[in-house]
Design an enzyme around this catalytic site. Structure first.
Site, PDB file in Angstrom:
ATOM      1  N   LYS A  22      30.677  56.017  26.790  1.00 35.53           N
ATOM      2  CA  LYS A  22      31.610  57.100  27.159  1.00 35.53           C
ATOM      3  C   LYS A  22      32.943  56.944  26.433  1.00 35.53           C
ATOM      4  O   LYS A  22      33.481  57.907  25.903  1.00 35.53           O
ATOM      5  CB  LYS A  22      31.887  57.126  28.676  1.00 35.53           C
ATOM      6  CG  LYS A  22      30.672  57.296  29.549  1.00 35.53           C
ATOM      7  CD  LYS A  22      31.063  57.411  31.002  1.00 35.53           C
ATOM      8  CE  LYS A  22      31.728  56.172  31.586  1.00 35.53           C
ATOM      9  NZ  LYS A  22      30.825  55.043  31.811  1.00 35.53           N
ATOM     10  N   ARG A  97      33.577  59.268  39.745  1.00 31.98           N
ATOM     11  CA  ARG A  97      32.578  58.208  39.893  1.00 31.98           C
ATOM     12  C   ARG A  97      31.998  58.154  41.298  1.00 31.98           C
ATOM     13  O   ARG A  97      31.126  57.311  41.555  1.00 31.98           O
ATOM     14  CB  ARG A  97      33.255  56.863  39.623  1.00 31.98           C
ATOM     15  CG  ARG A  97      32.848  56.175  38.340  1.00 31.98           C
ATOM     16  CD  ARG A  97      33.771  54.998  38.203  1.00 31.98           C
ATOM     17  NE  ARG A  97      33.264  53.938  37.406  1.00 31.98           N
ATOM     18  CZ  ARG A  97      33.648  53.710  36.141  1.00 31.98           C
ATOM     19  NH1 ARG A  97      34.470  54.522  35.534  1.00 31.98           N
ATOM     20  NH2 ARG A  97      33.186  52.666  35.509  1.00 31.98           N
ATOM     21  N   ARG A 135      30.833  43.382  23.465  1.00 32.27           N
ATOM     22  CA  ARG A 135      31.979  44.280  23.338  1.00 32.27           C
ATOM     23  C   ARG A 135      33.295  43.503  23.277  1.00 32.27           C
ATOM     24  O   ARG A 135      33.505  42.553  24.010  1.00 32.27           O
ATOM     25  CB  ARG A 135      31.983  45.219  24.555  1.00 32.27           C
ATOM     26  CG  ARG A 135      33.075  46.235  24.531  1.00 32.27           C
ATOM     27  CD  ARG A 135      32.695  47.458  25.307  1.00 32.27           C
ATOM     28  NE  ARG A 135      32.800  47.271  26.755  1.00 32.27           N
ATOM     29  CZ  ARG A 135      32.566  48.254  27.614  1.00 32.27           C
ATOM     30  NH1 ARG A 135      32.191  49.442  27.189  1.00 32.27           N
ATOM     31  NH2 ARG A 135      32.675  48.042  28.915  1.00 32.27           N
ATOM     32  N   ARG A 168      36.919  41.921  27.904  1.00 35.45           N
ATOM     33  CA  ARG A 168      37.473  42.368  29.193  1.00 35.45           C
ATOM     34  C   ARG A 168      36.966  41.461  30.312  1.00 35.45           C
ATOM     35  O   ARG A 168      35.825  41.025  30.292  1.00 35.45           O
ATOM     36  CB  ARG A 168      37.022  43.802  29.462  1.00 35.45           C
ATOM     37  CG  ARG A 168      38.039  44.812  29.018  1.00 35.45           C
ATOM     38  CD  ARG A 168      37.508  46.202  29.036  1.00 35.45           C
ATOM     39  NE  ARG A 168      36.722  46.514  30.234  1.00 35.45           N
ATOM     40  CZ  ARG A 168      36.082  47.671  30.399  1.00 35.45           C
ATOM     41  NH1 ARG A 168      36.125  48.591  29.481  1.00 35.45           N
ATOM     42  NH2 ARG A 168      35.404  47.899  31.493  1.00 35.45           N
ATOM     43  N   ARG A 179      28.666  45.902  38.214  1.00 30.70           N
ATOM     44  CA  ARG A 179      29.103  47.252  37.836  1.00 30.70           C
ATOM     45  C   ARG A 179      27.920  48.211  37.764  1.00 30.70           C
ATOM     46  O   ARG A 179      28.029  49.367  38.155  1.00 30.70           O
ATOM     47  CB  ARG A 179      29.839  47.208  36.492  1.00 30.70           C
ATOM     48  CG  ARG A 179      31.256  46.662  36.650  1.00 30.70           C
ATOM     49  CD  ARG A 179      31.840  46.184  35.355  1.00 30.70           C
ATOM     50  NE  ARG A 179      31.925  47.208  34.347  1.00 30.70           N
ATOM     51  CZ  ARG A 179      32.030  46.954  33.040  1.00 30.70           C
ATOM     52  NH1 ARG A 179      32.059  45.711  32.603  1.00 30.70           N
ATOM     53  NH2 ARG A 179      32.113  47.925  32.201  1.00 30.70           N
TER      54      ARG A 179
HETATM   55  P1  ADP Z   1      32.961  51.113  32.368  1.00 33.74           P
HETATM   56  O1  ADP Z   1      32.655  52.581  32.355  1.00 33.74           O
HETATM   57  O2  ADP Z   1      32.433  50.434  31.145  1.00 33.74           O
HETATM   58  O3  ADP Z   1      32.625  50.447  33.663  1.00 33.74           O
HETATM   59  P2  ADP Z   1      35.764  51.626  32.797  1.00 33.74           P
HETATM   60  O4  ADP Z   1      36.859  51.195  31.912  1.00 33.74           O
HETATM   61  O5  ADP Z   1      35.491  53.095  32.913  1.00 33.74           O
HETATM   62  O6  ADP Z   1      34.496  50.875  32.234  1.00 33.74           O
HETATM   63  O7  ADP Z   1      35.982  51.068  34.286  1.00 33.74           O
HETATM   64  C1  ADP Z   1      36.310  49.733  34.554  1.00 33.74           C
HETATM   65  C2  ADP Z   1      36.582  49.534  36.042  1.00 33.74           C
HETATM   66  O8  ADP Z   1      37.699  50.350  36.438  1.00 33.74           O
HETATM   67  C3  ADP Z   1      35.459  49.944  36.984  1.00 33.74           C
HETATM   68  O9  ADP Z   1      34.488  48.944  37.127  1.00 33.74           O
HETATM   69  C4  ADP Z   1      36.268  50.197  38.282  1.00 33.74           C
HETATM   70  O10 ADP Z   1      36.635  48.987  38.906  1.00 33.74           O
HETATM   71  C5  ADP Z   1      37.540  50.837  37.769  1.00 33.74           C
HETATM   72  N1  ADP Z   1      37.429  52.320  37.719  1.00 33.74           N
HETATM   73  C6  ADP Z   1      37.513  53.083  36.587  1.00 33.74           C
HETATM   74  N2  ADP Z   1      37.365  54.383  36.890  1.00 33.74           N
HETATM   75  C7  ADP Z   1      37.179  54.447  38.230  1.00 33.74           C
HETATM   76  C8  ADP Z   1      36.942  55.501  39.149  1.00 33.74           C
HETATM   77  N3  ADP Z   1      36.854  56.783  38.744  1.00 33.74           N
HETATM   78  N4  ADP Z   1      36.799  55.202  40.462  1.00 33.74           N
HETATM   79  C9  ADP Z   1      36.880  53.938  40.895  1.00 33.74           C
HETATM   80  N5  ADP Z   1      37.077  52.885  40.089  1.00 33.74           N
HETATM   81  C10 ADP Z   1      37.226  53.127  38.770  1.00 33.74           C
END
Ligand code: ADP
Length: 225
Positions: A22, A97, A135, A168, A179
């Site tokens: 994404k 999400r 990554r 990360r 996750r």
């Molecule tokens: P990825 O899609 O690879 O998991 P992100 O950078 O989108 O990576 O998200 C990393 C973390 O940030 C998630 O595991 C969560 O803890 C938090 N997070 C990001 N977006 C949301 C969301 N919309 N709702 C709740 N937590 C979020």
């Protein structure tokens, strides 16, 4: 984003499991469409890096691979999409999400006059685990690299900033599994929600080909809009 006649500006929602690409696709689409890329993950990491109170509140949850509370991300996104640079449309990456976030977003988009378009990037979990493990990210500009498919020019150094790349905290394998479980439990039910909403919904195979090939597939479905 394309606006013809009386069509509303689009809120492009990139949807898929962690590691489905994404962030990579959103960065490419931002260049192509000239609209802002809004990543809730990046916004939250920025808050953690600056040590702001919201960052402190979410740090442990994020490092454990869990979702942060809906009201926190809803507020971040609502504040961001009300800025003038979003008026012509924007790309959402990592949001919504949960069903609660999707409902909140739906109300906001209607009130502000945006048309949602969902792109689901489909990728299988074994490929995701391999991808995330390789990554690396630039702590300064956020650029993403892959040790296998998109390495930096010099090992471990960002091409743009010259800074040392990092893994990360939540990209360690045990956390990746957490996750993916959070995705299965809380996020994948959104597929049925989107399907029932009547909004535009497209699926793209995110597992084959380079990011550019996948971008072409995304652009092809967007041209149908
Ligand atoms: P990825 O899609 O690879 O998991 P992100 O950078 O989108 O990576 O998200 C990393 C973390 O940030 C998630 O595991 C969560 O803890 C938090 N997070 C990001 N977006 C949301 C969301 N919309 N709702 C709740 N937590 C979020």
């Amino acid at each position: 984003m394309r606006q013809t006649g009386d069509r509303l500006p689009k809120a492009l929602i990139l949807f898929g499991p962690p590691g489905s690409g994404k962030g990579t696709q959103a960065a490419l689409l931002k260049e192509q469409l000239r609209v802002p890329h809004i990543s809730t993950g990046d916004m939250l990491r920025e808050r953690i890096a600056t040590g702001d109170p919201l960052g402190l509140q979410v740090k442990d949850l994020m490092q454990a691979g869990r979702l942060v509370p809906d009201d926190v991300v809803n507020r971040l996104v609502n504040d961001r999409i009300s800025l003038p640079d979003c008026a012509g449309g924007f790309i959402l990456d990592g949001y919504p999400r949960t069903i609660q976030q999707a409902e909140a977003l739906d109300g906001e988009l209607r009130a502000r006059g945006f048309e949602p378009v969902v792109i689901h990037l489909k990728v299988d979990y074994n490929r995701i685990i391999a991808r995330i493990a390789g990554r690396r990210q630039c702590p300064v500009c956020g650029a993403l690299y892959s040790l296998t498919s998109h390495p930096p020019k010099s090992p471990d150094i960002c091409d743009n900033e010259g800074s040392r790349l990092v893994v990360r905290d939540d990209d360690r394998e045990s956390v990746i599994r957490e996750r993916l479980e959070a995705y299965d439990r809380q996020t994948s039910p959104l597929l049925a929600y989107f399907a029932a909403s009547g909004d535009a919904f497209h699926e793209v195979d995110g597992s084959v080909g380079s990011p550019q090939v996948i971008l072409s597939a995304v652009c092809a479905v967007l041209s149908l809009e």
